[in-house]
Enzyme design. Structure first.
Site, mmCIF file in Angstrom:
data_model
loop_
_atom_site.group_PDB
_atom_site.id
_atom_site.type_symbol
_atom_site.label_atom_id
_atom_site.label_comp_id
_atom_site.label_asym_id
_atom_site.label_seq_id
_atom_site.Cartn_x
_atom_site.Cartn_y
_atom_site.Cartn_z
ATOM 1 N N ALA A 175 33.144 61.538 29.368
ATOM 2 C CA ALA A 175 32.401 62.266 28.319
ATOM 3 C C ALA A 175 32.041 63.649 28.855
ATOM 4 O O ALA A 175 31.909 63.853 30.059
ATOM 5 C CB ALA A 175 31.134 61.496 27.959
ATOM 6 N N ARG A 187 50.624 67.821 32.818
ATOM 7 C CA ARG A 187 49.240 68.283 32.753
ATOM 8 C C ARG A 187 49.141 69.533 33.613
ATOM 9 O O ARG A 187 49.668 69.556 34.746
ATOM 10 C CB ARG A 187 48.291 67.211 33.331
ATOM 11 C CG ARG A 187 48.123 65.998 32.450
ATOM 12 C CD ARG A 187 47.499 64.872 33.244
ATOM 13 N NE ARG A 187 48.367 64.495 34.356
ATOM 14 C CZ ARG A 187 47.947 63.794 35.416
ATOM 15 N NH1 ARG A 187 46.705 63.441 35.520
ATOM 16 N NH2 ARG A 187 48.810 63.494 36.383
ATOM 17 N N PHE A 201 55.460 65.886 29.445
ATOM 18 C CA PHE A 201 54.137 65.254 29.534
ATOM 19 C C PHE A 201 53.404 65.845 30.731
ATOM 20 O O PHE A 201 52.792 65.124 31.518
ATOM 21 C CB PHE A 201 54.284 63.733 29.665
ATOM 22 C CG PHE A 201 55.049 63.111 28.524
ATOM 23 C CD1 PHE A 201 56.349 62.659 28.706
ATOM 24 C CD2 PHE A 201 54.484 63.027 27.248
ATOM 25 C CE1 PHE A 201 57.068 62.111 27.649
ATOM 26 C CE2 PHE A 201 55.200 62.481 26.188
ATOM 27 C CZ PHE A 201 56.495 62.023 26.392
ATOM 28 N N CYS A 237 47.296 72.501 24.691
ATOM 29 C CA CYS A 237 48.049 71.388 24.098
ATOM 30 C C CYS A 237 47.255 70.568 23.099
ATOM 31 O O CYS A 237 47.593 70.515 21.921
ATOM 32 C CB CYS A 237 48.552 70.494 25.219
ATOM 33 S SG CYS A 237 49.693 71.393 26.226
ATOM 34 N N LYS A 266 46.181 72.253 19.735
ATOM 35 C CA LYS A 266 47.272 72.629 18.827
ATOM 36 C C LYS A 266 48.113 71.426 18.431
ATOM 37 O O LYS A 266 48.577 71.315 17.304
ATOM 38 C CB LYS A 266 48.136 73.731 19.422
ATOM 39 C CG LYS A 266 49.178 73.295 20.408
ATOM 40 C CD LYS A 266 50.080 74.452 20.761
ATOM 41 C CE LYS A 266 50.941 74.080 21.923
ATOM 42 N NZ LYS A 266 51.847 72.948 21.654
#
Ligand code: UDX
Ligand code: UDX
Length: 452
Positions: A274, A154, A152, A282, A285
């Site tokens: 936003a 980033r 997980f 990631c 896909k």
């Protein structure tokens, strides 16, 4: 523990280094000889804050080794993590040929019991294929288990995400494999090895038992947790972007709407920014792979089709916004700030900048661009089709408008008065809502952003 990690990309290298930092003996394998040769010279193949320090420290401590040879790594390890790429095929399905290729090589190299772990993001049921591939290719009588252990991480905060995770998920078929994986992660579960988010550095401290949840599931559930989590995060982004588009029509401000939503603890403030939408290696896909595998298994996950469509439209709407702000795009010069798909990484995979720059070039515009880190990769991508500048101000000089695509800190802290003077026209088109419209109007900018 003696651990092998196959694939030294964004996931494999970070995982291997962090396991070494936990005191394990780690061999990282890659079939890219240049990468391995560079790693032996201490040259890191990716930009990840803090990684170079950790690599050096653990190579020096002789806990971290690099090789291109899978057999050597497998024979010397009891747990083998597969972290090779699972890029999208044209259909959107994940290309699992590298996983199969590596599973075969692991199988032929195994001389005793091993746990073979899917660290790469794979569609549900891949574990069954990996098990079958190993059974068909391994020597008779050599016992093994296959497990899933999704990452997980980033990009830009991968070390912290690895050493101070919200949770560790392992999918196993028996307790033996679960126990071995728990041993790999013990220093992190007890936070003996952790990460100081303030100082942005690794810390070693007194272990306290079971700080980080260590969730043991079936292999399939573990594989699904990864796809379901990433797709939910992508959904959250597409949702706030759809709300942003509605805000523009309703005369509302999406930043205020997001803040009001996020104060509900069930929603939370994160991933409600936003903007021009998500990119990276990631989300795009993983969402399409999740959609494809669900189709293959007989469920038409059309909610995910909407997530993908909104994200794609977000880029088209942004390009339309640029044209509306400029009237004529042809022969205009645009200053682009930010090329990487998000701050603190050099990764250009599915970066919005690629679509925006190509669309403007097609309209006959000229492009000046700058990114704090992703310049080299961008030069390979764009070549001499665009001009690369040395900083934000050099980029803005004599440009007809400024377009911000990646919210790097140095762009959020720009000297806006200086930018105003350098631009031919004070047109500022912000793809990441970094500034307050009222402030920008006071500074004399014709400021365009998203959903406000
Ligand atoms: C990883 C996971 O593979 C992907 O599923 C997840 O969604 C994101 O993180 P990443 O680390 O970004 O992807 O992959 P990449 O940067 O492409 O690195 C993969 C590495 O594996 C490359 O260094 C490649 O050279 C190596 N590789 C690939 C092998 O060593 N053997 C192979 O057969 C194929
Ligand atoms: C993501 C997941 O966060 C991580 O858990 C998983 O392991 C890999 O994929 P990453 O792709 O590195 O990580 O970046 P992330 O910070 O999640 O951002 C993904 C994309 O969403 C970026 O393009 C970012 O600009 C965009 N984003 C993120 C938004 O547009 N709005 C947001 O509020 C947050």
């Amino acid at each position: 523990m003696r651990i092998a990690v196959i694939g030294t990309g964004y996931v494999g290298l970070v995982s291997g280094v962090c396991f070494a930092e936990c005191g394990h003996d780690v061999i990282c394998v890659d079939n890219n000889e240049v990468k391995i040769a560079n790693l032996h010279k201490g040259i890191i193949p990716i930009y990840e804050p803090g990684l170079d320090v950790l690599v050096k420290r653990n190579v020096k401590a002789k806990r971290l080794h690099f090789t291109t040879q899978i057999p050597e790594a497998v024979k010397n390890s009891s747990v083998i993590f597969i972290a090779v790429g699972t890029p999208p095929l044209p259909t959107g399905e994940a290309d699992l040929s590298y996983i199969e290729n590596v599973a075969k090589q692991v199988a032929t190299s195994m001389d005793s019991y091993k746990v073979v772990v899917e660290k790469s993001t794979v569609p549900v049921k891949t574990g069954e294929w990996v098990k079958r591939t190993i059974r068909f290719n391994s020597q008779a009588g050599v016992d093994f288990d296959v497990a899933s252990n999704p990452e997980f991480l980033r990009e830009g905060s991968a070390i912290g995400d690895f050493l101070k995770p919200d949770r560790i998920v392992v999918g196993v078929e028996n307790k033996k494999a679960a126990d071995l994986l728990e041993e790999c992660y013990k220093p992190i579960i007890d936070q003996a090895v952790s990460f100081d988010l303030e100082k942005q550095e690794v810390i070693h401290q007194t272990p306290q038992s079971n700080i980080v949840p260590f969730l043991v599931t079936s292999v399939s559930s573990s594989e699904l947790i990864k796809h379901a989590s990433n797709s939910f995060l992508a959904l959250k982004i597409s949702y706030i972007n759809a709300v942003a588009n509605f805000c523009e029509l309703a005369g509302a401000d999406v930043e205020q709407v997001a803040r009001g939503m996020g104060l509900d603890s069930r929603i939370g403030q994160k991933f409600l920014n936003a903007g021009i939408g998500y990119g990276g290696s990631c989300f795009p896909k993983d969402v399409s792979a999740f959609l494809e595998i669900s189709r293959e298994l007989g469920y038409h996950f059309n909610l995910l089709e909407e997530v993908i469509k909104i994200n794609k439209t977000q880029r088209e709407l942004f390009i339309r916004k640029i044209k509306k702000a400029m009237w004529i795009v042809k022969d205009k010069t645009f200053a682009i700030l930010g090329l990487s798909f998000k701050p603190n990484t050099d990764d250009m995979r599915e970066a919005p900048s690629i679509d925006v720059i190509n669309a403007l070039l097609e309209e006959g515009a000229s492009i000046k661009a700058y990114d704090p880190v992703a310049m080299n990769i961008s030069k390979e991508l764009f070549g001499d089709r665009i001009t690369f500048c040395k900083d934000a101000y050099d980029t803005a000089k004599n440009a007809d408008a400024l377009i911000l695509l990646t919210e790097w800190d140095e762009f959020v802290n720009l000297d806006l008065e200086k930018i105003h003077k350098l631009l031919n026209y004070p047109i500022f088109i912000d793809g990441r809502n970094c500034f307050e419209p009222a402030d920008m109007a006071k500074l004399g900018f014709d400021y365009h952003c998203i959903g406000r």
